[in-house]
Design a protein around this motif. Structure first.
Motif, PDB file in Angstrom:
ATOM      1  N   PRO A  44       2.724  -4.128  10.374  1.00  0.00           N
ATOM      2  CA  PRO A  44       1.514  -4.775  10.904  1.00  0.00           C
ATOM      3  C   PRO A  44       0.536  -5.253   9.844  1.00  0.00           C
ATOM      4  O   PRO A  44      -0.072  -6.321  10.003  1.00  0.00           O
ATOM      5  N   ALA A  45       0.356  -4.492   8.758  1.00  0.00           N
ATOM      6  CA  ALA A  45      -0.595  -4.902   7.723  1.00  0.00           C
ATOM      7  C   ALA A  45      -0.128  -6.180   7.021  1.00  0.00           C
ATOM      8  O   ALA A  45      -0.919  -7.092   6.769  1.00  0.00           O
ATOM      9  N   ALA A  46       1.156  -6.252   6.714  1.00  0.00           N
ATOM     10  CA  ALA A  46       1.704  -7.457   6.083  1.00  0.00           C
ATOM     11  C   ALA A  46       1.670  -8.634   7.049  1.00  0.00           C
ATOM     12  O   ALA A  46       1.406  -9.775   6.640  1.00  0.00           O
ATOM     13  N   ARG A  47       1.900  -8.374   8.333  1.00  0.00           N
ATOM     14  CA  ARG A  47       1.866  -9.444   9.331  1.00  0.00           C
ATOM     15  C   ARG A  47       0.482 -10.073   9.413  1.00  0.00           C
ATOM     16  O   ARG A  47       0.352 -11.295   9.547  1.00  0.00           O
ATOM     17  N   GLN A  48      -0.561  -9.242   9.340  1.00  0.00           N
ATOM     18  CA  GLN A  48      -1.921  -9.784   9.387  1.00  0.00           C
ATOM     19  C   GLN A  48      -2.144 -10.791   8.273  1.00  0.00           C
ATOM     20  O   GLN A  48      -2.704 -11.871   8.496  1.00  0.00           O
ATOM     21  N   THR A 100      10.566 -10.110  -0.709  1.00  0.00           N
ATOM     22  CA  THR A 100      10.709  -8.773  -1.286  1.00  0.00           C
ATOM     23  C   THR A 100       9.379  -8.290  -1.859  1.00  0.00           C
ATOM     24  O   THR A 100       8.986  -7.125  -1.694  1.00  0.00           O
ATOM     25  N   GLU A 101       8.674  -9.200  -2.522  1.00  0.00           N
ATOM     26  CA  GLU A 101       7.382  -8.864  -3.142  1.00  0.00           C
ATOM     27  C   GLU A 101       6.353  -8.462  -2.083  1.00  0.00           C
ATOM     28  O   GLU A 101       5.624  -7.483  -2.245  1.00  0.00           O
ATOM     29  N   LEU A 102       6.286  -9.218  -0.991  1.00  0.00           N
ATOM     30  CA  LEU A 102       5.317  -8.924   0.059  1.00  0.00           C
ATOM     31  C   LEU A 102       5.628  -7.588   0.735  1.00  0.00           C
ATOM     32  O   LEU A 102       4.727  -6.796   1.017  1.00  0.00           O
ATOM     33  N   MET A 103       6.901  -7.333   0.971  1.00  0.00           N
ATOM     34  CA  MET A 103       7.288  -6.063   1.593  1.00  0.00           C
ATOM     35  C   MET A 103       6.934  -4.888   0.695  1.00  0.00           C
ATOM     36  O   MET A 103       6.435  -3.862   1.165  1.00  0.00           O
ATOM     37  N   ALA A 104       7.151  -5.039  -0.603  1.00  0.00           N
ATOM     38  CA  ALA A 104       6.814  -3.970  -1.550  1.00  0.00           C
ATOM     39  C   ALA A 104       5.311  -3.750  -1.608  1.00  0.00           C
ATOM     40  O   ALA A 104       4.832  -2.616  -1.712  1.00  0.00           O
ATOM     41  N   MET A 105       4.555  -4.835  -1.533  1.00  0.00           N
ATOM     42  CA  MET A 105       3.103  -4.780  -1.592  1.00  0.00           C
ATOM     43  C   MET A 105       2.515  -3.944  -0.456  1.00  0.00           C
ATOM     44  O   MET A 105       1.514  -3.252  -0.626  1.00  0.00           O
ATOM     45  N   PHE A 106       3.147  -4.021   0.707  1.00  0.00           N
ATOM     46  CA  PHE A 106       2.611  -3.355   1.893  1.00  0.00           C
ATOM     47  C   PHE A 106       3.414  -2.120   2.305  1.00  0.00           C
ATOM     48  O   PHE A 106       3.225  -1.608   3.405  1.00  0.00           O
ATOM     49  N   GLU A 107       4.271  -1.670   1.431  1.00  0.00           N
ATOM     50  CA  GLU A 107       5.036  -0.462   1.737  1.00  0.00           C
ATOM     51  C   GLU A 107       4.080   0.724   1.908  1.00  0.00           C
ATOM     52  O   GLU A 107       3.275   1.036   1.030  1.00  0.00           O
ATOM     53  N   GLY A 108       4.130   1.368   3.058  1.00  0.00           N
ATOM     54  CA  GLY A 108       3.273   2.518   3.333  1.00  0.00           C
ATOM     55  C   GLY A 108       1.845   2.172   3.690  1.00  0.00           C
ATOM     56  O   GLY A 108       1.016   3.075   3.885  1.00  0.00           O
ATOM     57  N   VAL A 109       1.524   0.878   3.781  1.00  0.00           N
ATOM     58  CA  VAL A 109       0.162   0.448   4.124  1.00  0.00           C
ATOM     59  C   VAL A 109       0.107   0.125   5.606  1.00  0.00           C
ATOM     60  O   VAL A 109       0.953  -0.598   6.118  1.00  0.00           O
ATOM     61  N   SER A 110      -0.880   0.657   6.297  1.00  0.00           N
ATOM     62  CA  SER A 110      -1.042   0.371   7.723  1.00  0.00           C
ATOM     63  C   SER A 110      -2.206  -0.589   7.918  1.00  0.00           C
ATOM     64  O   SER A 110      -3.081  -0.722   7.057  1.00  0.00           O
ATOM     65  N   ALA A 111      -2.214  -1.256   9.061  1.00  0.00           N
ATOM     66  CA  ALA A 111      -3.330  -2.148   9.388  1.00  0.00           C
ATOM     67  C   ALA A 111      -4.628  -1.357   9.464  1.00  0.00           C
ATOM     68  O   ALA A 111      -5.693  -1.829   9.055  1.00  0.00           O
TER      69      ALA A 111
END
Length: 241
Positions: free
Chosen positions: A74-78, A133-144
């Protein structure tokens, strides 16, 4: 574009409907599967919007936004949704189907996150770098929720009147009423409007266009009447200048 041209020709030619009454869904698909055939779906949608508005400026366009980021957390989707919406608006998009609470003003998005999201939208890969890959790594473990809490903490550090103006820019109502109550112990309500809230509204206009200013005003001052301690209003509930 072939489908759009066929639709427009049929609706106007056979049914006599004016082009300004036509609304075309430009449609997009996720660019987050990693599959080669979907990598350019974002940029193709943007180009479709641009070409459609160039050929038929009176035709209205819309878009179901969230499809673009399906598969991310969700955080990356935002972030991706917000960046993609901005690019579609720049191309001429007239409306979008969005969950307003899951869109961020572009100025609130971290520069690096915005850059990677843009690279993903425009499929700007290079040797050793895949923006997905970069975006997924950036938001790994991050919640909205954690992202929102981080922003709330940033706001809390600002001086009161500066914080009020920033709440207008962010469209953030949580904590606004308490800030307004505190501010009104320091200066008159009209001074707050004219000197502080209008500063935020000016920024909104610069960032998003004047059409967003009314929404910012409603979000900022949409609380009780003057007699209940709200900002001064007319008999119809409008905020007095």
């Amino acid at each position: 574009m072939e489908i759009a041209e066929r639709l427009i020709g049929d609706i106007t030619g056979n049914w006599g409907v004016d082009e300004s009454s036509i609304l075309i869904d430009c449609l997009t698909f996720t660019i987050c599967t990693g599959q080669e055939e979907s990598r350019k779906d974002g940029v193709e949608t943007i180009e479709a919007i641009r070409k459609l508005k160039q050929r038929h400026p009176d035709v209205q366009t819309t878009l179901g936004l969230s499809n673009i980021s399906f598969g991310l957390n969700p955080a990356a989707r935002q972030v991706l949704n917000s960046v993609f919406l901005h690019e579609c608006q720049e191309a001429g998009l007239d409306s979008a189907i969005v969950h307003a609470s899951k869109i961020q003003p572009i100025n609130r998005i971290d520069d690096k996150q915005r850059e990677v999201a843009l690279d993903l939208v425009y499929d700007r890969r290079r040797e050793g770098y895949d923006p997905l890959t970069e975006l997924m790594a950036m938001f790994e473990g991050v919640s909205a929720a954690s992202s929102k809490e981080s922003r709330a903490a940033e706001l809390a550090k600002l001086p009161l009147l500066e914080r009020l103006a920033q709440r207008i820019v962010d469209g953030e109502r949580n904590g606004l009423e308490a800030d307004l109550d505190e501010a009104m112990t320091e200066k008159p309500p009209l001074s707050i409007i004219n000197e502080d809230l209008l500063a935020g509204m000016k920024t909104v206009g610069e960032l998003f266009g004047s059409g967003q200013i009314a929404a910012a005003v409603r979000a900022a001052v949409g609380r009780g009447d003057e007699g209940r301690g709200g900002l001064p209003r007319t008999a119809h509930g409008e905020v007095r200048r």
